[in-house]
Motif scaffolding. Structure first.
Motif, short mmCIF file in Angstrom:
data_model
loop_
_atom_site.label_atom_id
_atom_site.label_comp_id
_atom_site.label_asym_id
_atom_site.label_seq_id
_atom_site.Cartn_x
_atom_site.Cartn_y
_atom_site.Cartn_z
N ASP A 199 1.09 -1.41 -0.26
CA ASP A 199 -0.23 0.27 -0.21
C ASP A 199 1.17 1.10 0.15
O ASP A 199 0.72 2.25 -0.81
CB ASP A 199 -0.73 0.05 1.87
CG ASP A 199 -1.71 1.26 0.74
OD1 ASP A 199 -1.87 1.57 -0.01
OD2 ASP A 199 -2.09 1.63 1.97
N HIS A 203 0.92 4.05 -3.04
CA HIS A 203 0.75 5.56 -2.21
C HIS A 203 2.64 6.42 -3.00
O HIS A 203 1.89 7.46 -3.54
CB HIS A 203 1.36 5.59 -0.32
CG HIS A 203 0.15 5.00 -0.49
ND1 HIS A 203 0.21 5.45 0.91
CD2 HIS A 203 -1.32 4.91 -0.23
CE1 HIS A 203 -1.13 4.49 1.27
NE2 HIS A 203 -2.10 4.73 0.75
N HIS A 268 -6.08 2.92 -6.41
CA HIS A 268 -6.64 3.43 -5.07
C HIS A 268 -7.70 4.01 -5.90
O HIS A 268 -8.43 2.67 -5.00
CB HIS A 268 -5.85 4.61 -4.84
CG HIS A 268 -4.90 4.03 -3.47
ND1 HIS A 268 -3.32 3.84 -4.14
CD2 HIS A 268 -4.64 3.77 -2.07
CE1 HIS A 268 -3.14 3.55 -2.99
NE2 HIS A 268 -3.66 3.40 -1.90
N HIS A 282 -8.08 -3.30 1.53
CA HIS A 282 -7.19 -2.75 0.48
C HIS A 282 -5.96 -2.82 0.25
O HIS A 282 -5.19 -2.75 -0.95
CB HIS A 282 -6.57 -1.35 1.55
CG HIS A 282 -6.61 -0.23 0.65
ND1 HIS A 282 -7.54 0.74 -0.26
CD2 HIS A 282 -5.70 1.18 0.71
CE1 HIS A 282 -6.87 1.34 -0.43
NE2 HIS A 282 -5.62 1.21 0.48
N ASN A 286 -4.80 -3.16 -3.84
CA ASN A 286 -3.33 -1.78 -4.43
C ASN A 286 -1.88 -3.06 -5.09
O ASN A 286 -2.09 -2.84 -6.19
CB ASN A 286 -3.01 -1.21 -3.35
CG ASN A 286 -3.32 -0.18 -3.28
OD1 ASN A 286 -4.64 -0.03 -4.40
ND2 ASN A 286 -3.32 0.38 -1.89
FE FE2 Z 1 -3.49 3.72 0.15
#
Ligand code: FE2
Length: 389
Positions: A199, A203, A268, A282, A286
């Protein structure tokens, strides 16, 4: 001289950040500095079991500050959990919120703060800059190295009626203080280390190629990609080695500062849709999507992706455009497989008939606005099919 590039306005927002071993034990002192009369601790049962909530309670007791604990938060935090938490917070007379945990308790705590400062339902505050009044002070203590909700101006809450994740984006949800203690990540399972680490990588990737990126976000995102590349697999393979844990917490923090200010992209948008409609985790979503989106986006932002390749120590000399995009994508696939994130959407209970609806939600997600390449409904459906089976 092209003046266009000189005229882009950018703001960079961040909370006060205290980083290092023992930061957790400063929660009482900081709550006291705010003059808190009673603290509302938002956490979840797993974090509580790991003992981190208790450490905060001890720190508050040391500062003689009473508190109430709310742990009714689940993964992909729900609108009704926010509303329940806000009611208890109000009934208990709390005037400061401390969140202890990963992205879910932290986002729920942000939602509680919003409702405490603004009467109404949390869903009314969806969108950018929709919160008129500040809520109580927020002190956030992350226990995963991935979500970075402790430094971001994003709160993602599930609208349970529409089965969609809404994004609340506002400086009002940036915590006042982030107490970032890498020691808290010692209790993460290898699976959680892998998912949250991927994740963080997403980002950094998405912030770096975002159409809202700036030199400040680029600096943080590039560093985060380098540190994740060098340390995530080691943190996964040697969970007791605190050096790798520390590096991953640093990378997560940097990636968080980058995406909070540059926003995200297609990965996302598509992961939020999977989380909102089907409750899928999540980080894993991703991780499955990033390599596909890199291939899709590469032609639109090749120069920036090439900089990320360098940060990942990839030797690109013998490759030309657009093969370089494939090389970066393959490197991400290799990392993902070594982290044993290898499911397909079909294994996660998704039906192929769900894909058009998932694509519609992803298409409406605000993260899509800063993706470097325009993506239509058909493109998004194709990308979901690529990770379906
Ligand atoms: Fe995230």
């Amino acid at each position: 001289m092209n003046m266009d590039s000189l005229l882009d306005l950018r703001t960079f927002l961040a909370p006060e950040i205290v980083y290092g071993q023992g930061a957790l034990s400063l929660s009482g002192r900081h709550a006291s500095n705010f003059g808190a009369s009673k603290v509302f601790i938002v956490t979840d049962p797993g974090v509580r079991k790991a003992g981190w909530t208790l450490s905060v309670e001890k720190s508050l007791k040391g500062s003689k500050i009473p508190y109430a604990v709310f742990d009714g938060v689940t993964a992909n935090p729900k609108d009704h959990e926010v509303m329940e938490g806000a009611k208890i917070c109000r009934d208990e007379g709390c005037d400061l919120i401390i969140a202890v945990g990963g992205g879910s308790p932290m986002d729920c705590a942000k939602g509680i703060g919003v409702v405490m400062g603004n009467p109404g339902n949390i869903l009314e505050f969806e969108g950018v800059d929709m919160i008129p009044n500040p809520g109580p002070p927020l002190i956030f203590i992350p226990t995963t190295s991935g979500s970075s909700a402790d430094v971001s101006q994003f709160a993602i809450i599930t609208d349970t009626r529409r089965k969609v994740k809404i994004a609340i984006i506002s400086k009002m949800v940036i915590p006042d203080i982030a107490l970032v203690d890498p020691g808290t990540t010692a209790t993460m399972s290898p699976e959680l280390t892998a998912a949250t680490g991927m994740d963080a990588l997403c980002h950094a990737f998405e912030a770096f190629v975002s159409t809202a990126a700036s030199p400040l976000t680029d600096m943080a995102a590039r560093a985060a990609v380098r540190i994740v590349s060098e340390n995530l697999l080691k943190a996964y393979q040697e969970p007791d080695n605190m050096i790798f844990r520390d590096k991953m917490m640093t990378a997560s923090l940097m990636a968080g500062l980058a995406f909070s200010n540059a926003s995200l992209g297609l990965v996302h948008a598509m992961a939020h849709s999977l989380g909102g409609a089907l409750g899928l985790p999540h980080g894993e979503c991703n991780a499955l999507l990033l390599e596909k989106v890199v291939r899709f986006n590469y032609p639109a932002s090749s120069e920036k992706y090439d900089q990320l390749a360098e940060a990942m120590h990839l030797n690109m000399e013998e490759y030309g455009f657009p093969e370089k995009g494939v090389v970066i994508s393959n490197r991400i696939t290799s990392l993902r497989k070594q982290l044993e994130i290898d499911q397909k959407l079909i294994d996660l209970g998704v039906r192929s008939s769900d894909i058009p609806r998932l694509a519609e939600f992803a298409f409406m997600d605000p993260c899509l606005a800063t993706n470097p390449k325009e993506a239509g409904l058909e493109d998004i459906e194709k990308l979901y099919h690529q990770i379906y089976e």
